[in-house]
Scaffold this motif. Structure first.
Motif, PDB file in Angstrom:
ATOM      1  N   GLU A  57       0.733  -1.223  -0.188  1.00  0.00           N
ATOM      2  CA  GLU A  57      -0.189  -0.006   0.011  1.00  0.00           C
ATOM      3  C   GLU A  57       0.734   1.315  -0.087  1.00  0.00           C
ATOM      4  OE1 GLU A  57      -3.213   0.121   2.758  1.00  0.00           O
ATOM      5  OE2 GLU A  57      -3.986  -1.507   2.319  1.00  0.00           O
ATOM      6  N   ALA A  58       0.672   2.162  -0.798  1.00  0.00           N
ATOM      7  CA  ALA A  58       1.464   3.474  -0.940  1.00  0.00           C
ATOM      8  C   ALA A  58       0.482   4.548  -1.337  1.00  0.00           C
ATOM      9  CB  ALA A  58       2.493   3.229  -2.010  1.00  0.00           C
ATOM     10  N   VAL A  59       1.148   5.789  -1.174  1.00  0.00           N
ATOM     11  CA  VAL A  59       0.553   7.013  -1.683  1.00  0.00           C
ATOM     12  C   VAL A  59       1.578   7.742  -2.800  1.00  0.00           C
ATOM     13  CG1 VAL A  59      -0.916   7.569   0.383  1.00  0.00           C
ATOM     14  CG2 VAL A  59       1.462   8.321   0.222  1.00  0.00           C
ATOM     15  N   GLN A  60       0.941   7.958  -3.946  1.00  0.00           N
ATOM     16  CA  GLN A  60       1.681   8.743  -4.630  1.00  0.00           C
ATOM     17  C   GLN A  60       1.390  10.400  -4.693  1.00  0.00           C
ATOM     18  OE1 GLN A  60       1.931   8.265  -9.310  1.00  0.00           O
ATOM     19  NE2 GLN A  60       3.622   6.940  -8.266  1.00  0.00           N
ATOM     20  N   ILE A  61       2.281  11.207  -4.478  1.00  0.00           N
ATOM     21  CA  ILE A  61       1.916  12.590  -4.138  1.00  0.00           C
ATOM     22  C   ILE A  61       2.623  13.528  -5.074  1.00  0.00           C
ATOM     23  CG2 ILE A  61       2.609  14.623  -2.543  1.00  0.00           C
ATOM     24  CD1 ILE A  61       3.204  12.287  -0.488  1.00  0.00           C
ATOM     25  N   THR A  62       1.667  14.241  -5.966  1.00  0.00           N
ATOM     26  CA  THR A  62       2.286  15.264  -6.912  1.00  0.00           C
ATOM     27  C   THR A  62       2.247  16.435  -6.141  1.00  0.00           C
ATOM     28  OG1 THR A  62       0.845  14.134  -8.582  1.00  0.00           O
ATOM     29  CG2 THR A  62       1.608  16.569  -9.027  1.00  0.00           C
ATOM     30  N   PHE A  63       3.363  17.218  -6.385  1.00  0.00           N
ATOM     31  CA  PHE A  63       4.076  18.301  -5.489  1.00  0.00           C
ATOM     32  C   PHE A  63       4.643  19.261  -6.250  1.00  0.00           C
ATOM     33  CE2 PHE A  63       7.553  15.489  -5.206  1.00  0.00           C
ATOM     34  CZ  PHE A  63       8.484  16.246  -4.902  1.00  0.00           C
ATOM     35  N   ASP A  64       4.491  20.452  -5.829  1.00  0.00           N
ATOM     36  CA  ASP A  64       5.436  21.608  -6.247  1.00  0.00           C
ATOM     37  C   ASP A  64       6.749  21.733  -5.605  1.00  0.00           C
ATOM     38  OD1 ASP A  64       6.496  24.066  -7.130  1.00  0.00           O
ATOM     39  OD2 ASP A  64       4.673  24.973  -7.489  1.00  0.00           O
ATOM     40  N   PRO A  65       7.724  21.547  -6.225  1.00  0.00           N
ATOM     41  CA  PRO A  65       8.875  21.531  -5.295  1.00  0.00           C
ATOM     42  C   PRO A  65       9.617  22.920  -4.897  1.00  0.00           C
ATOM     43  CG  PRO A  65       9.548  21.125  -7.797  1.00  0.00           C
ATOM     44  CD  PRO A  65       8.206  21.151  -7.463  1.00  0.00           C
ATOM     45  N   GLU A  66       8.991  23.889  -5.614  1.00  0.00           N
ATOM     46  CA  GLU A  66       9.233  25.268  -5.071  1.00  0.00           C
ATOM     47  C   GLU A  66       8.735  25.775  -3.787  1.00  0.00           C
ATOM     48  OE1 GLU A  66       8.664  28.029  -8.351  1.00  0.00           O
ATOM     49  OE2 GLU A  66       9.896  26.875  -9.649  1.00  0.00           O
ATOM     50  N   LEU A  67       7.207  24.987  -3.646  1.00  0.00           N
ATOM     51  CA  LEU A  67       6.668  25.334  -2.411  1.00  0.00           C
ATOM     52  C   LEU A  67       6.918  24.282  -1.348  1.00  0.00           C
ATOM     53  CD1 LEU A  67       3.076  26.227  -4.039  1.00  0.00           C
ATOM     54  CD2 LEU A  67       4.852  27.820  -3.375  1.00  0.00           C
ATOM     55  N   TYR A  68       7.130  23.116  -1.803  1.00  0.00           N
ATOM     56  CA  TYR A  68       7.410  22.090  -0.882  1.00  0.00           C
ATOM     57  C   TYR A  68       8.406  21.161  -1.333  1.00  0.00           C
ATOM     58  CZ  TYR A  68       5.720  19.666   3.439  1.00  0.00           C
ATOM     59  OH  TYR A  68       5.670  19.101   4.646  1.00  0.00           O
ATOM     60  N   PRO A  69       9.445  21.407  -1.155  1.00  0.00           N
ATOM     61  CA  PRO A  69      10.642  20.599  -1.829  1.00  0.00           C
ATOM     62  C   PRO A  69      10.588  18.905  -1.292  1.00  0.00           C
ATOM     63  CG  PRO A  69      11.696  22.454  -0.425  1.00  0.00           C
ATOM     64  CD  PRO A  69      10.190  22.316   0.094  1.00  0.00           C
ATOM     65  N   TYR A  70      11.149  17.988  -1.831  1.00  0.00           N
ATOM     66  CA  TYR A  70      11.425  16.825  -1.477  1.00  0.00           C
ATOM     67  C   TYR A  70      11.847  16.404  -0.193  1.00  0.00           C
ATOM     68  CZ  TYR A  70      11.994  12.093  -2.473  1.00  0.00           C
ATOM     69  OH  TYR A  70      11.809  10.481  -2.343  1.00  0.00           O
ATOM     70  N   GLU A  71      12.886  17.518   0.273  1.00  0.00           N
ATOM     71  CA  GLU A  71      13.460  17.228   1.470  1.00  0.00           C
ATOM     72  C   GLU A  71      12.545  17.204   2.716  1.00  0.00           C
ATOM     73  OE1 GLU A  71      17.068  19.144   4.059  1.00  0.00           O
ATOM     74  OE2 GLU A  71      16.330  20.203   2.324  1.00  0.00           O
ATOM     75  N   LYS A  72      11.527  18.173   2.350  1.00  0.00           N
ATOM     76  CA  LYS A  72      10.319  18.452   3.339  1.00  0.00           C
ATOM     77  C   LYS A  72       9.537  16.983   3.232  1.00  0.00           C
ATOM     78  CE  LYS A  72       8.530  22.387   4.558  1.00  0.00           C
ATOM     79  NZ  LYS A  72       7.721  23.486   4.436  1.00  0.00           N
ATOM     80  N   LEU A  73       9.289  16.642   2.209  1.00  0.00           N
ATOM     81  CA  LEU A  73       8.294  15.582   2.111  1.00  0.00           C
ATOM     82  C   LEU A  73       8.940  14.233   2.904  1.00  0.00           C
ATOM     83  CD1 LEU A  73       7.260  15.476  -1.786  1.00  0.00           C
ATOM     84  CD2 LEU A  73       5.648  15.704   0.127  1.00  0.00           C
TER      85      LEU A  73
END
Length: 316
Positions: A57-73
């Motif tokens: 089971e997993a989640v796939q997240i579409t994100f804007d790296p300028e607003l929420y960088p992968y590091e924060k994820l």
């Protein structure tokens, strides 16, 4: 997909609980629950949880790296799981519930490895960090009833989250910084719920409310009281003979006053609500004296739309 959009994929046990934390963040453009890591195409839920397909089971997240960088994820991901558990997550056991980070490019891989190393070196956990870091493969969306489950079935979700042990683990290892509530709550709401304050009698929103509906925690949204149990006690605050369920609230001795009182707090949000006294009507003789500022009222005709449809039965 625009140049400012990226995808992240995380397995963290039950995907119901992996949507809400990310969904609340600015810069998250979309989240879908699904299955990944296996060999079967378009697997069904029962096939996955049986362990036969190799998916998690997993989640796939579409994100804007300028607003929420992968590091924060990544930081937020670690705070949702037990990274020392290789047999599942919390009460959910088996290979389909094992945690993992699935990277989509070399940059994500490097950041994931670095974050895992930093977590171990922080000394927060005494046991090894066993969460795997794996290349992303095909992601198959779960059945529609699994999508945004925490919104569609708020009550069932709250019960599951509490019973799974996930919330207790998070509170122990990642104590919450609640200062952000100063943005979402007004001064009185924050004073009451976070600083154990008391609002003025008769100068609050619900002390004389006559409309049918459900009262939920202003912070967490968990169900607390219904208008069916509300009565006019003459004290100037909303008064109730009982909570929705005994498990809806927790009680503890309050020694901050001249006389010992029993404080009432919400089970999930840990918000200060008020106090309970033994001078009430009904067979139990209890009066739950609650601050309006700790509550949000949902009229009966809005319960279904706001995900509390299970409670309509209480008004028939």
């Amino acid at each position: 997909m625009s140049m400012t959009e990226e995808i992240a994929t995380f397995a963290g046990g039950c995907f119901w609980c992996m949507v809400e934390p990310f969904d609340e963040q600015e810069g998250i453009l979309g989240i879908r629950s699904g299955y990944t890591g296996g060999e079967t195409e378009n697997p069904a839920y029962k096939e996955v949880i049986s362990g036969d397909t190799g998916h998690r089971e997993a989640v796939q997240i579409t994100f804007d790296p300028e607003l929420y960088p992968y590091e924060k994820l990544l930081e937020l991901f670690w705070q949702q799981i037990d990274p020392t558990d290789d047999g599942g997550q919390f009460k959910d056991r088996g290979s389909s519930y094992r945690a993992a980070i699935y990277y989509h490019n070399e940059s994500q891989k490097e950041q994931a490895i670095q974050s895992k190393t930093e977590l171990w070196e922080s000394g927060k956990f005494n046991s090894p960090i066993v969460t795997e870091i794996l290349p992303a493969g095909p992601f198959y969306e779960a059945e529609e009833y699994h999508q945004d489950f925490y919104k569609k079935n708020a009550f069932r979700y709250a019960l599951y989250k509490r019973g799974s042990g996930r919330e207790a683990f998070k509170k122990e290892y990642w104590p919450e910084d609640r200062s952000h509530l100063r943005v979402s709550l007004n001064d009185m709401q924050y004073h009451v719920t976070q600083e154990n304050g008391t609002e003025p009698p008769y100068e609050n929103e619900y002390w004389d409310n006559k409309e049918e509906g459900l009262y939920v925690d202003i912070v967490s949204g968990e169900p607390l009281f219904t208008s069916k149990a509300q009565y006019d006690s003459g004290c100037g605050w909303p008064s109730f003979t009982k909570p929705v369920m005994d498990a809806s609230v927790k009680e503890r001795y309050d020694l901050s006053h001249k006389s010992t009182r029993v404080e009432v707090r919400s089970r999930e949000g840990d918000s200060h609500l008020g106090h309970v006294f033994t001078d009430g009507p009904g067979p139990r003789g209890l009066r739950y004296c609650i601050n309006s500022a700790a509550l949000r009222f949902i009229p009966k005709d809005r319960l279904e739309a706001e995900g509390y449809g299970d409670f309509l039965i209480l008004f028939k």
